[in-house]
Write a protein that holds these residues in place. Structure first.
Motif, mmCIF file in Angstrom:
data_model
loop_
_atom_site.group_PDB
_atom_site.id
_atom_site.type_symbol
_atom_site.label_atom_id
_atom_site.label_comp_id
_atom_site.label_asym_id
_atom_site.label_seq_id
_atom_site.Cartn_x
_atom_site.Cartn_y
_atom_site.Cartn_z
ATOM 1 N N MET A 144 0.673 2.026 -31.345
ATOM 2 C CA MET A 144 -0.189 2.896 -30.541
ATOM 3 C C MET A 144 -0.655 2.167 -29.279
ATOM 4 N N LEU A 145 -0.985 0.872 -29.441
ATOM 5 C CA LEU A 145 -1.360 0.080 -28.278
ATOM 6 C C LEU A 145 -0.211 0.052 -27.282
ATOM 7 N N ALA A 146 0.995 -0.111 -27.846
ATOM 8 C CA ALA A 146 2.157 -0.182 -26.968
ATOM 9 C C ALA A 146 2.304 1.109 -26.164
ATOM 10 N N ALA A 147 2.192 2.233 -26.839
ATOM 11 C CA ALA A 147 2.355 3.513 -26.166
ATOM 12 C C ALA A 147 1.237 3.725 -25.148
ATOM 13 N N ALA A 148 0.072 3.213 -25.480
ATOM 14 C CA ALA A 148 -1.094 3.468 -24.652
ATOM 15 C C ALA A 148 -0.981 2.844 -23.277
ATOM 16 N N ILE A 149 -0.225 1.765 -23.169
ATOM 17 C CA ILE A 149 -0.224 1.055 -21.902
ATOM 18 C C ILE A 149 1.044 1.287 -21.099
ATOM 19 N N ALA A 150 1.899 2.164 -21.612
ATOM 20 C CA ALA A 150 3.233 2.292 -21.021
ATOM 21 C C ALA A 150 3.189 2.610 -19.531
ATOM 22 N N SER A 151 2.244 3.405 -19.110
ATOM 23 C CA SER A 151 2.284 3.889 -17.732
ATOM 24 C C SER A 151 1.489 3.022 -16.773
ATOM 25 N N PHE A 152 0.894 1.961 -17.271
ATOM 26 C CA PHE A 152 -0.041 1.233 -16.440
ATOM 27 C C PHE A 152 0.628 0.417 -15.340
ATOM 28 N N ALA A 153 1.876 0.043 -15.569
ATOM 29 C CA ALA A 153 2.544 -0.836 -14.601
ATOM 30 C C ALA A 153 2.612 -0.215 -13.208
ATOM 31 N N ASP A 154 2.577 1.094 -13.151
ATOM 32 C CA ASP A 154 2.700 1.770 -11.855
ATOM 33 C C ASP A 154 1.362 1.949 -11.147
ATOM 34 N N ASP A 155 0.300 1.522 -11.796
ATOM 35 C CA ASP A 155 -1.027 1.754 -11.244
ATOM 36 C C ASP A 155 -1.231 0.883 -10.007
ATOM 37 N N ALA A 156 -1.301 1.500 -8.850
ATOM 38 C CA ALA A 156 -1.357 0.756 -7.595
ATOM 39 C C ALA A 156 -2.626 -0.096 -7.493
ATOM 40 N N THR A 157 -3.691 0.324 -8.160
ATOM 41 C CA THR A 157 -4.945 -0.408 -8.015
ATOM 42 C C THR A 157 -4.879 -1.781 -8.671
ATOM 43 N N SER A 158 -3.858 -2.015 -9.484
ATOM 44 C CA SER A 158 -3.779 -3.316 -10.149
ATOM 45 C C SER A 158 -3.060 -4.351 -9.274
ATOM 46 N N GLN A 159 -2.599 -3.947 -8.123
ATOM 47 C CA GLN A 159 -1.794 -4.837 -7.293
ATOM 48 C C GLN A 159 -2.618 -5.892 -6.564
ATOM 49 N N GLU A 160 -3.883 -5.678 -6.460
ATOM 50 C CA GLU A 160 -4.687 -6.559 -5.614
ATOM 51 C C GLU A 160 -4.824 -7.960 -6.214
ATOM 52 N N GLN A 161 -5.128 -8.913 -5.378
ATOM 53 C CA GLN A 161 -5.401 -10.274 -5.810
ATOM 54 C C GLN A 161 -6.834 -10.357 -6.333
ATOM 55 N N VAL A 162 -7.093 -11.402 -7.112
ATOM 56 C CA VAL A 162 -8.446 -11.618 -7.623
ATOM 57 C C VAL A 162 -9.311 -12.231 -6.520
ATOM 58 N N ARG A 163 -10.463 -11.621 -6.299
ATOM 59 C CA ARG A 163 -11.376 -12.148 -5.271
ATOM 60 C C ARG A 163 -12.297 -13.193 -5.894
ATOM 61 N N PRO A 164 -12.791 -14.123 -5.083
ATOM 62 C CA PRO A 164 -13.702 -15.144 -5.619
ATOM 63 C C PRO A 164 -15.031 -14.533 -6.053
ATOM 64 N N TYR A 165 -15.662 -15.154 -7.046
ATOM 65 C CA TYR A 165 -16.973 -14.699 -7.507
ATOM 66 C C TYR A 165 -17.758 -15.914 -7.988
ATOM 67 N N THR A 166 -19.051 -15.762 -8.101
ATOM 68 C CA THR A 166 -19.913 -16.881 -8.491
ATOM 69 C C THR A 166 -20.587 -16.582 -9.823
ATOM 70 N N VAL A 167 -20.422 -17.516 -10.771
ATOM 71 C CA VAL A 167 -21.077 -17.386 -12.077
ATOM 72 C C VAL A 167 -22.398 -18.141 -12.029
ATOM 73 N N ILE A 168 -23.475 -17.486 -12.399
ATOM 74 C CA ILE A 168 -24.779 -18.150 -12.517
ATOM 75 C C ILE A 168 -25.269 -17.911 -13.943
ATOM 76 N N GLY A 169 -25.421 -19.018 -14.693
ATOM 77 C CA GLY A 169 -25.793 -18.878 -16.103
ATOM 78 C C GLY A 169 -24.704 -18.138 -16.844
ATOM 79 N N ASP A 170 -25.057 -17.063 -17.542
ATOM 80 C CA ASP A 170 -24.039 -16.287 -18.259
ATOM 81 C C ASP A 170 -23.775 -14.964 -17.546
#
Lengths: 258, 147
Positions: free
Chosen positions: B1-27
């Motif tokens: 079911m997990l496999a079927a659930a993610i089948a179409s995600f590869a085409d999702d254009a919003t996932s193409q972006e690079q990871v932007r920097p962020y700052t962790v403070i505490g948790d």
């Protein structure tokens, strides 16, 4: 020899090292135990088990002469009901000529190419699954017994490393679900312990019979990890480790799963 | 079911972006990844979507219309009462910073992963915008009781 080296040797010679999260042998459960009563009933009744159609095909193929040698499986092995009893329970098994373990499907194809002089059967083909199901059925009810010797150990270890290592975009390991969280629900479905007791098996989700390698690919796909091609040594190592992990459990081939 | 659930995600254009920097403070990651506040309604859609958020594969939550939910992870009811937006953000971005053994996937990390399928290589599970939408939505889940 240093003390550390001696200790290392001791651990290695004791087989694959058990990890803290391993399921105790007495608490292991077949996927069967997680199934709904109606799915269990389907497996229990040979007249309702759809996988029996493949077993019947396998019985026919066992007798059929194939390849340029014109030999059938039966010509060498005789009656499978006696000669194949307990064989599937010992696979993957070490193949000396290849210096590595082979699974039952690969073993069938070795016989085809070397003894029958026929072309190998394609992975997941009806014929290969049918023969594997027929041979597997001859071990039904027998305990899984994987050789755990010096030749097998590196391959067992590689399989265990694959089972416990994180992979894929979702950064999951097999062990996180099947050792640590079995019995919990993933999207509403119970997570089994992942013991390959009934392959090849009829999966309702597939609407057909399939191999353990096919099932492993499903999980890798869900983890968003690279799939290996069918027959890759990585799958054989993982199959080997999973069968060793299920040692002593009873063969259910051909099983039914949801 | 997990496999079927993610089948179409590869085409999702919003996932193409690079990871932007962020700052962790505490948790926590106190600042929005995008500099803007997310949209809670869109966030709910991401949380219940098995092809995008994947959340309900492991979590349950106050989603009476969703029949198949998970029990591997805490119920999402009351999440907004238990955690600040910054704490939620870090737990989605990379929960392994808080617990190296967590089963929670890192939703906004592309480094230190092994054998990632080609369709997902170099891509986070969710975009910065999607994570902000999810954070905004989870922050509204302040009721610990059943829906």
């Amino acid at each position: 020899m240093t003390r550390a080296a001696f200790l290392l040797l001791t651990v290695v010679s004791a087989g694959v090292a058990a990890s803290a999260a391993d399921i105790p042998l007495g608490e292991r459960k077949s996927g069967y135990d997680f199934m709904a009563p109606e799915t269990r009933a389907m497996q229990d009744d040979d007249t309702a088990n759809p996988a029996m159609l493949w077993v019947l095909d396998g019985e026919t193929l066992w007798q059929r002469r194939e390849g340029s040698a014109g030999k059938s499986c039966a010509d060498c092995h005789g009656d499978a009901r006696t000669s194949m009893k307990g064989v599937a329970a010992r696979y993957p098994a070490f193949n000396a000529a290849r210096a590595r373990p082979v699974d039952l499907g690969e073993r069938i194809n070795i016989c085809r190419t070397e003894q029958q002089r026929a072309t190998p059967l394609a992975f997941e083909s009806k014929e290969l699954l049918a023969l594997a199901a027929y041979i597997g059925q001859q071990s039904r009810g027998m305990p899984i017994e994987i050789a755990d010797d010096a030749r097998m150990r590196p391959f067992l270890q590689a399989g265990q490393d694959m089972f416990t290592g994180r992979q894929g975009q979702l950064n999951l390991s097999c062990a996180q679900c099947h050792d640590d969280n079995w019995g919990q629900k993933l999207a509403g479905a119970a997570i089994p312990q992942g013991h390959p007791t009934g392959y090849p098996l009829y999966r309702l989700e597939w609407q057909t019979l399939g191999s353990l390698q096919r099932r492993l690919r499903n999980c890798l796909f869900g983890m968003r990890a690279v799939s290996y091609p069918y027959g890759a040594p990585d799958y054989i190592n993982l199959e080997l480790y999973l069968m060793w992990r299920a040692r002593g459990m009873r063969v259910e081939t051909p099983a039914v799963r949801p | 079911m997990l496999a079927a659930a993610i089948a179409s995600f590869a085409d999702d254009a919003t996932s193409q972006e690079q990871v932007r920097p962020y700052t962790v403070i505490g948790d926590a990651i106190p600042e929005s990844l995008t500099g803007a506040k997310g949209d809670a309604e869109r966030g709910r859609g991401i949380v219940v979507n098995r092809q995008v958020g994947l959340c309900l594969l492991c979590h349950s939550g106050p989603f009476p219309e969703e029949k198949f939910q998970g029990t591997l992870a805490p119920d999402l009811k009351g999440t907004g009462a238990r955690w600040s937006e910054g704490q939620l953000r870090l737990r989605i971005v990379d929960a392994s910073r808080l617990n190296p053994n967590t089963i929670m996937p890192p939703y906004y990390r592309t480094e230190g992963l092994t054998r990632v399928a080609p369709a997902y290589q170099g891509k986070p599970v969710l975009s910065a915008e999607q994570i902000e939408d999810v954070v905004a939505y989870l922050a509204t889940l302040r009721d610990e009781r059943a829906p």
